[in-house]
Structures are given as structure tokens and as C-alpha cells.
Write a protein that holds these residues in place. Structure first.
Motif, PDB file in Angstrom:
ATOM      1  N   UNK A   1     -15.888 -22.911  37.295  1.00  0.00           N
ATOM      2  CA  UNK A   1     -14.729 -23.505  36.627  1.00  0.00           C
ATOM      3  C   UNK A   1     -13.465 -23.247  37.424  1.00  0.00           C
ATOM      4  N   UNK A   2     -12.486 -22.601  36.783  1.00  0.00           N
ATOM      5  CA  UNK A   2     -11.200 -22.340  37.447  1.00  0.00           C
ATOM      6  C   UNK A   2     -11.232 -21.055  38.278  1.00  0.00           C
ATOM      7  N   UNK A   3     -12.410 -20.509  38.485  1.00  0.00           N
ATOM      8  CA  UNK A   3     -12.495 -19.239  39.211  1.00  0.00           C
ATOM      9  C   UNK A   3     -13.186 -19.402  40.555  1.00  0.00           C
ATOM     10  N   UNK A   4     -12.713 -18.611  41.521  1.00  0.00           N
ATOM     11  CA  UNK A   4     -13.368 -18.508  42.823  1.00  0.00           C
ATOM     12  C   UNK A   4     -14.201 -17.234  42.817  1.00  0.00           C
TER      13      UNK A   4
ATOM     14  N   UNK B   1     -11.699 -12.356  52.387  1.00  0.00           N
ATOM     15  CA  UNK B   1     -12.886 -12.527  51.537  1.00  0.00           C
ATOM     16  C   UNK B   1     -13.641 -13.788  51.960  1.00  0.00           C
ATOM     17  N   UNK B   2     -14.915 -13.851  51.550  1.00  0.00           N
ATOM     18  CA  UNK B   2     -15.708 -15.070  51.748  1.00  0.00           C
ATOM     19  C   UNK B   2     -15.870 -15.745  50.405  1.00  0.00           C
ATOM     20  N   UNK B   3     -15.588 -17.041  50.371  1.00  0.00           N
ATOM     21  CA  UNK B   3     -15.757 -17.794  49.124  1.00  0.00           C
ATOM     22  C   UNK B   3     -17.244 -18.121  48.968  1.00  0.00           C
ATOM     23  N   UNK B   4     -17.859 -17.462  47.994  1.00  0.00           N
ATOM     24  CA  UNK B   4     -19.307 -17.632  47.784  1.00  0.00           C
ATOM     25  C   UNK B   4     -19.607 -18.811  46.871  1.00  0.00           C
TER      26      UNK B   4
ATOM     27  N   UNK C   1     -13.352 -25.068  51.131  1.00  0.00           N
ATOM     28  CA  UNK C   1     -14.788 -25.304  50.949  1.00  0.00           C
ATOM     29  C   UNK C   1     -15.524 -23.991  50.689  1.00  0.00           C
ATOM     30  N   UNK C   2     -16.630 -24.073  49.971  1.00  0.00           N
ATOM     31  CA  UNK C   2     -17.468 -22.887  49.803  1.00  0.00           C
ATOM     32  C   UNK C   2     -17.846 -22.355  51.190  1.00  0.00           C
ATOM     33  N   UNK C   3     -17.903 -21.041  51.320  1.00  0.00           N
ATOM     34  CA  UNK C   3     -18.200 -20.427  52.610  1.00  0.00           C
ATOM     35  C   UNK C   3     -16.934 -20.117  53.400  1.00  0.00           C
TER      36      UNK C   3
END
Ligand code: SAM
Length: 167
Positions: A123-126, A116-119, A67-69
Motif C-alpha cells: 500500500x502506502x508503505x515501502x 536501504x534496498x527497496x524490497x 522501482x523495486x530493488x
């Protein structure tokens, strides 16, 4: 160590042939603002720049459940590193030490990790913050931040003795 793979005074290399024992698959590529080794930070920062982890097509479904975050541990292949140094003399302090006592990118298997934090996604990129690697660095794995998966107290220095017994 090394911006250009030179050996400094006091450093020692092995005569390893370059033969390897296992294969890796690159599952994506990391895009960062740093195109020169000299401009890369020595460690990632939570408030560092937004970087992009592009996932290669076959591996996209494997992102399900992230999930984001989320806090992720990113594993990458430090592809510009030499791999044969036993003793290294880091530029920042000039003290010669064994490779396995350092987080230097120069090691027999040059794997780097960052939390890292997923901000967000594109598309296919985090889109993440917390990286410290060169633009174009190959991605080898993603895992949930290990701090969420440690059920017992973390060991402290001195908790382990030679031979593996815990004091
Ligand atoms: N955070 C990771 C770790 O602890 O495993 C890497 C730490 S290492 C000290 C970070 C340094 O590796 C950067 O400052 C840069 O000099 C170097 N580096 C970054 N990307 C690289 C790459 N693709 N190939 C070789 N060296 C790289």
C-alpha cells in the motif's frame, strides 16, 4: 552516547536556547523492530530485518520513478536525541570527541541517514532493509543512493586543504 540523555564525564553541552532557524515537514514514519535505544544497531545492515516506511498521503505521488530493488538514501529525524552536546564520549570506546567527528545521533540537527534496498511495497508503505532507527522515527526525505550520481572520482582523505583548495 546516550540511552537516556545523561551527560557523561568529559562531555560538554552548549547553552543553546532551543530556538531554531528553519522548519521541517515529516513526510512519513518508519517502523522497525527496535523500540528501545539500547536494542537499535549502531548502523544499518544490508541483511538487516525488513522495515516499513509509511509515506503520509500527500507525498505518495512523489514516489513515482522508484522501482523495486532500488537503492535509496533515507533521511530521518532522530527525535529522541538531545541536541546540545559539543563534546561526546561514546559508550563503545569512552574517548571524548567533537560532535562533528562522530555519527552519533546527538547533534544540533539530529538527522540520521541510511542506505536501504527497496524490497517491495505494501500500500502506502515501502518495505526496506538497511535501517538502524527506533520504531516510530519520523521520515524527512528519500533520495536515490548518491553513488549513482557521482560523476567524478571520490575525494580521498588529504585531497582538501584548509581554505577549500584542492591539492
Ligand atoms: N545511520 C545513521 C547515520 O549514520 O546518520 C544513524 C547512526 S546513529 C549511530 C544510530 C543510533 O541512533 C542507534 O543505535 C540508536 O542508538 C540511535 N537512534 C535510533 N533512532 C533514534 C531516534 N529516533 N532518536 C534518537 N536516537 C535514535
Amino acid at each position: 552516547m546516550s540511552m537516556d540523555n545523561e551527560i557523561r564525564d568529559g562531555e560538554v553541552a552548549t547553552d543553546w536556547s532551543g530556538e531554531t532557524d528553519a522548519g521541517l515537514v515529516f513526510i512519513g514514519r518508519i517502523y522497525t523492530p527496535w523500540s528501545e535505544l539500547g536494542s537499535c544497531p549502531r548502523a544499518g545492515r544490508a541483511d538487516g530485518p525488513l522495515c516499513r516506511i509509511e509515506m503520509f498521503d500527500p507525498w505518495l505521488p512523489a514516489l513515482a520513478g522508484i522501482a523495486d530493488g532500488a537503492m535509496l538514501e533515507v533521511f530521518y529525524w532522530l527525535h529522541r536525541s538531545r541536541r546540545d552536546l559539543l563534546l561526546q564520549c561514546p559508550r563503545n570506546d569512552g574517548v571524548t570527541r567533537g560532535t562533528f567527528s562522530l555519527r552519533s545521533p546527538i547533534r544540533p540537527n539530529p538527522i540520521g541517514t541510511s542506505i536501504v534496498r527497496l524490497e517491495g511495497r505494501d500500500g502506502a508503505s515501502l518495505l526496506v532493509r538497511g535501517l538502524d532507527c527506533l520504531d516510530g522515527t519520523p521520515l524527512i526525505d528519500l533520495k536515490p543512493d548518491r553513488s549513482e550520481f557521482i560523476p567524478m572520482a571520490l575525494p580521498k582523505p588529504g585531497d582538501f586543504q584548509v581554505g577549500g583548495t584542492r591539492s
